[in-house]
Enzyme design. Structure first.
Site, PDB file in Angstrom:
ATOM      1  N   ARG A 121      72.164  16.293  54.756  1.00  0.00           N
ATOM      2  CA  ARG A 121      71.422  17.270  53.919  1.00  0.00           C
ATOM      3  C   ARG A 121      71.986  18.691  54.005  1.00  0.00           C
ATOM      4  NH1 ARG A 121      66.933  14.540  56.172  1.00  0.00           N
ATOM      5  NH2 ARG A 121      66.228  12.906  54.748  1.00  0.00           N
ATOM      6  N   LYS A 143      79.379  27.240  44.151  1.00  0.00           N
ATOM      7  CA  LYS A 143      79.322  26.090  43.240  1.00  0.00           C
ATOM      8  C   LYS A 143      80.252  25.010  43.792  1.00  0.00           C
ATOM      9  CE  LYS A 143      78.262  28.118  38.718  1.00  0.00           C
ATOM     10  NZ  LYS A 143      78.791  28.358  37.359  1.00  0.00           N
ATOM     11  N   GLU A 185      91.978  34.170  35.321  1.00  0.00           N
ATOM     12  CA  GLU A 185      90.597  34.401  35.797  1.00  0.00           C
ATOM     13  C   GLU A 185      90.429  35.854  36.269  1.00  0.00           C
ATOM     14  OE1 GLU A 185      88.263  32.309  35.253  1.00  0.00           O
ATOM     15  OE2 GLU A 185      89.006  30.249  35.448  1.00  0.00           O
ATOM     16  N   LYS A 227      83.048  39.381  41.656  1.00  0.00           N
ATOM     17  CA  LYS A 227      82.349  38.088  41.646  1.00  0.00           C
ATOM     18  C   LYS A 227      81.193  38.103  42.646  1.00  0.00           C
ATOM     19  CE  LYS A 227      82.289  33.207  41.435  1.00  0.00           C
ATOM     20  NZ  LYS A 227      82.944  31.930  41.204  1.00  0.00           N
ATOM     21  N   GLU A 237      72.851  31.078  38.383  1.00  0.00           N
ATOM     22  CA  GLU A 237      73.220  31.217  36.970  1.00  0.00           C
ATOM     23  C   GLU A 237      72.019  31.116  36.024  1.00  0.00           C
ATOM     24  OE1 GLU A 237      77.139  29.578  35.908  1.00  0.00           O
ATOM     25  OE2 GLU A 237      76.294  29.079  33.974  1.00  0.00           O
ATOM     26  N   ARG A 241      75.260  35.528  35.716  1.00  0.00           N
ATOM     27  CA  ARG A 241      76.426  34.777  36.217  1.00  0.00           C
ATOM     28  C   ARG A 241      77.153  34.041  35.088  1.00  0.00           C
ATOM     29  NH1 ARG A 241      77.028  31.240  41.826  1.00  0.00           N
ATOM     30  NH2 ARG A 241      79.165  30.563  41.403  1.00  0.00           N
ATOM     31  N   ASN A 245      81.676  32.735  32.450  1.00  0.00           N
ATOM     32  CA  ASN A 245      82.173  31.641  31.598  1.00  0.00           C
ATOM     33  C   ASN A 245      82.889  32.152  30.361  1.00  0.00           C
ATOM     34  OD1 ASN A 245      80.977  29.789  33.366  1.00  0.00           O
ATOM     35  ND2 ASN A 245      79.000  30.067  32.365  1.00  0.00           N
ATOM     36  N   HIS A 248      85.417  30.062  28.544  1.00  0.00           N
ATOM     37  CA  HIS A 248      85.470  28.752  29.188  1.00  0.00           C
ATOM     38  C   HIS A 248      85.009  27.611  28.282  1.00  0.00           C
ATOM     39  CE1 HIS A 248      86.460  30.966  32.747  1.00  0.00           C
ATOM     40  NE2 HIS A 248      86.421  29.901  33.524  1.00  0.00           N
ATOM     41  N   HIS A 252      87.429  24.717  28.023  1.00  0.00           N
ATOM     42  CA  HIS A 252      87.139  23.331  28.409  1.00  0.00           C
ATOM     43  C   HIS A 252      87.437  22.381  27.251  1.00  0.00           C
ATOM     44  CE1 HIS A 252      84.210  24.706  31.808  1.00  0.00           C
ATOM     45  NE2 HIS A 252      85.460  24.653  32.203  1.00  0.00           N
ATOM     46  N   HIS A 265      93.721  24.684  33.856  1.00  0.00           N
ATOM     47  CA  HIS A 265      92.451  25.328  33.535  1.00  0.00           C
ATOM     48  C   HIS A 265      92.651  26.808  33.164  1.00  0.00           C
ATOM     49  CE1 HIS A 265      88.201  26.289  33.774  1.00  0.00           C
ATOM     50  NE2 HIS A 265      88.461  27.228  34.662  1.00  0.00           N
TER      51      HIS A 265
HETATM   52  P1  NAD Z   1      94.110  22.751  42.349  1.00  0.00           P
HETATM   53  O1  NAD Z   1      93.159  22.750  43.459  1.00  0.00           O
HETATM   54  O2  NAD Z   1      94.413  21.452  41.694  1.00  0.00           O
HETATM   55  O3  NAD Z   1      95.478  23.387  42.861  1.00  0.00           O
HETATM   56  C1  NAD Z   1      96.566  23.488  41.979  1.00  0.00           C
HETATM   57  C2  NAD Z   1      97.835  22.841  42.577  1.00  0.00           C
HETATM   58  O4  NAD Z   1      98.372  23.699  43.565  1.00  0.00           O
HETATM   59  C3  NAD Z   1      97.575  21.522  43.280  1.00  0.00           C
HETATM   60  O5  NAD Z   1      98.677  20.659  43.061  1.00  0.00           O
HETATM   61  C4  NAD Z   1      97.498  21.928  44.738  1.00  0.00           C
HETATM   62  O6  NAD Z   1      97.775  20.868  45.628  1.00  0.00           O
HETATM   63  C5  NAD Z   1      98.550  22.980  44.781  1.00  0.00           C
HETATM   64  N1  NAD Z   1      98.437  23.984  45.836  1.00  0.00           N
HETATM   65  C6  NAD Z   1      97.303  24.572  46.298  1.00  0.00           C
HETATM   66  N2  NAD Z   1      97.615  25.556  47.142  1.00  0.00           N
HETATM   67  C7  NAD Z   1      98.940  25.603  47.235  1.00  0.00           C
HETATM   68  C8  NAD Z   1      99.855  26.414  47.944  1.00  0.00           C
HETATM   69  N3  NAD Z   1      99.441  27.461  48.674  1.00  0.00           N
HETATM   70  N4  NAD Z   1     101.178  26.159  47.829  1.00  0.00           N
HETATM   71  C9  NAD Z   1     101.620  25.148  47.027  1.00  0.00           C
HETATM   72  N5  NAD Z   1     100.807  24.365  46.293  1.00  0.00           N
HETATM   73  C10 NAD Z   1      99.483  24.594  46.419  1.00  0.00           C
HETATM   74  O7  NAD Z   1      93.686  23.761  41.188  1.00  0.00           O
HETATM   75  P2  NAD Z   1      92.981  25.208  41.189  1.00  0.00           P
HETATM   76  O8  NAD Z   1      93.480  25.886  39.999  1.00  0.00           O
HETATM   77  O9  NAD Z   1      93.056  25.853  42.515  1.00  0.00           O
HETATM   78  O10 NAD Z   1      91.429  24.849  40.991  1.00  0.00           O
HETATM   79  C11 NAD Z   1      90.976  24.206  39.817  1.00  0.00           C
HETATM   80  C12 NAD Z   1      89.649  23.562  40.130  1.00  0.00           C
HETATM   81  O11 NAD Z   1      88.730  24.578  40.492  1.00  0.00           O
HETATM   82  C13 NAD Z   1      89.044  22.820  38.958  1.00  0.00           C
HETATM   83  O12 NAD Z   1      88.598  21.556  39.400  1.00  0.00           O
HETATM   84  C14 NAD Z   1      87.860  23.692  38.547  1.00  0.00           C
HETATM   85  O13 NAD Z   1      86.799  22.937  38.000  1.00  0.00           O
HETATM   86  C15 NAD Z   1      87.484  24.315  39.853  1.00  0.00           C
HETATM   87  N6  NAD Z   1      86.771  25.599  39.720  1.00  0.00           N
HETATM   88  C16 NAD Z   1      85.617  25.758  40.397  1.00  0.00           C
HETATM   89  C17 NAD Z   1      84.926  26.949  40.353  1.00  0.00           C
HETATM   90  C18 NAD Z   1      83.695  27.132  41.182  1.00  0.00           C
HETATM   91  O14 NAD Z   1      82.999  28.157  41.001  1.00  0.00           O
HETATM   92  N7  NAD Z   1      83.407  26.223  42.100  1.00  0.00           N
HETATM   93  C19 NAD Z   1      85.427  28.015  39.593  1.00  0.00           C
HETATM   94  C20 NAD Z   1      86.625  27.843  38.901  1.00  0.00           C
HETATM   95  C21 NAD Z   1      87.305  26.613  38.982  1.00  0.00           C
HETATM   96  N1  GLY Z   2      83.369  30.128  37.963  1.00  0.00           N
HETATM   97  C1  GLY Z   2      82.058  30.331  37.453  1.00  0.00           C
HETATM   98  C2  GLY Z   2      81.058  30.640  38.509  1.00  0.00           C
HETATM   99  O1  GLY Z   2      81.329  30.650  39.680  1.00  0.00           O
HETATM  100  O2  GLY Z   2      79.928  30.874  38.171  1.00  0.00           O
END
Ligand code: NAD
Ligand code: GLY
Length: 362
Positions: A121, A143, A185, A227, A237, A241, A245, A248, A252, A265
């Site tokens: 939990r 998130k 971003e 942020k 949100e 918040r 988006n 986005h 998306h 993305h």
């Molecule tokens: P990712 O985690 O897939 O990383 C991108 C690539 O870079 C991957 O191949 C990873 O293995 C590689 N990588 C990571 N760090 C590295 C480093 N230091 N050196 C070399 N390679 C490295 O993608 P991302 O862009 O970091 O994240 C995208 C994800 O984040 C999506 O799933 C999206 O939905 C999510 N997201 C979440 C939020 C949130 O608020 N939780 C906000 C925005 C995006």
């Molecule tokens: N990336 C959108 C949020 O964190 O609300």
């Protein structure tokens, strides 16, 4: 070692620091105040683990540590990956006072954070983001989620970390394309709340692309600060918040219609923000000089400024299944000017259809 910045995400008793600096993963004792003598489980992937896991383990010293390396990629942001973490936590008899650390980009952070939210939990966790996108966005704000075949991030929870540790040196190994995706971003923050920061980005675009440490440090610090303020005001949100988006919903739809993985993305967000700016201008909110500045900045950052050719009906359908749809209405972020935005479902839908027809069939 460069300066260490600390931002606080102010959420009462769940407040936590974001530590930003060069060489933090080599700074003895930096995690001690958050880890204590807890058992630690690290979630990483098979790209980031080989690069940085040893360094993280060295920071954790003699504590009991176990780790999992998930397969890399958004396609593995699944319930199966989430389950594999839980299986290991159960098999290792990790107790409620154990601590989970996510080491990687947004995918690892989102899956690992969700496992921390669900295991017993909810156990404490620390985000160690290693992509620019994760450092300025996904690691902050609580998130967490995995994807469902029916849509992105459909299964998840709000669960705030106990700390976010951003070692900017990890960006050295990040591929250029991933760096640019993170810059999209960063531009978003300037557009929604900080015109001065947007102007700073215009001046420093080339330095950011060249990974100039001082420019990157400033951009990451300011993004986290902005942020953190938005999350502190609207953790779940309910209102403000949703400004995060911007672009986005279009983005998306681009990711989905172009086929997941074809566009990163951040790339889709850049094109989506340009569509949002164009729509805002059509409705008379944004001046054409500002739409020009926005596309010029994305061009300077080597990011796309328009969507690929896609079917308008498919695109509209993809926009309609986005999580941001409320009571059947697509809520969009409109720009009033650079640095000022609002979320609304109150716009003429014929104008949206006209924009899509114009933008997608070029
Ligand atoms: P990712 O985690 O897939 O990383 C991108 C690539 O870079 C991957 O191949 C990873 O293995 C590689 N990588 C990571 N760090 C590295 C480093 N230091 N050196 C070399 N390679 C490295 O993608 P991302 O862009 O970091 O994240 C995208 C994800 O984040 C999506 O799933 C999206 O939905 C999510 N997201 C979440 C939020 C949130 O608020 N939780 C906000 C925005 C995006
Ligand atoms: N990336 C959108 C949020 O964190 O609300």
């Amino acid at each position: 070692m460069s300066e260490l910045s600390e931002q606080i995400v102010n959420l009462g008793e769940r407040s936590y620091p974001i530590l930003i600096g060069s060489g933090l993963l080599k700074q003895d004792g930096i995690l001690d105040p958050f880890v204590g003598d807890a058992d630690v489980f690290v979630v990483t992937n098979d790209v980031v683990g080989p690069l940085y896991l040893k360094m993280l383990n060295a920071l954790l010293g003699t504590r009991r540590i176990d780790s999992i390396e998930l397969p890399d990629g958004e396609v593995h942001k699944t319930i199966a990956s989430f389950e594999s973490i839980l299986d290991r936590l159960v098999a290792g008899r990790f107790a409620r006072d154990a601590l989970l650390i996510t080491l990687g980009g947004g995918v690892v952070g989102d899956i690992g954070g969700f496992a921390a939210a669900a295991y017993q939990r909810g156990i404490r966790f620390i985000q160690v983001p290693t992509t620019l996108l994760a450092q300025v966005d996904s690691a902050v704000g609580g998130k967490t989620a995995v994807n469902h075949p029916g849509g992105k991030n459909l299964i998840g929870a709000f669960h705030q970390p106990s700390a976010v540790l951003i070692d900017t040196d990890t960006l050295v190994t990040l591929p250029d394309r991933e760096l640019r995706a993170g810059l999209a971003e960063i531009v978003k923050y300037g557009l929604i709340v900080d015109a001065e920061f947007f102007a700073w980005l215009e001046v420093h675009a080339a330095e950011l692309l060249a990974r100039e440490p001082a420019a990157l440090h400033h951009a990451i610090r300011r993004s986290c600060q902005l942020k953190a303020a938005i999350v502190a005001e609207d953790e779940r949100e309910a209102g403000r918040r949703a400004l995060l988006n911007l672009g986005h919903t279009y983005g998306h739809a681009i990711e989905r219609c172009a086929g997941y993985g074809a566009w990163l993305h951040g790339e889709a967000v850049a094109a989506g923000i340009c569509m949002a700016a164009e729509f805002s201008a059509r409705l008379g909110y944004l001046e054409s000089g500002d739409t020009g500045r926005i596309s010029a900045l994305f061009t300077a950052l080597a990011l796309p400024t328009s969507a690929p050719k896609l079917g308008v009906d498919d695109f509209m359908a993809a926009m309609s299944i986005d999580k941001k749809v409320v009571a059947g209405e697509i809520r969009l972020v409109l720009l009033h000017s650079i640095g000022s935005a609002e979320v609304t479902a109150d716009y003429p839908s014929a104008e949206l259809a006209a924009l899509l027809a114009e933008q997608l069939v070029r």
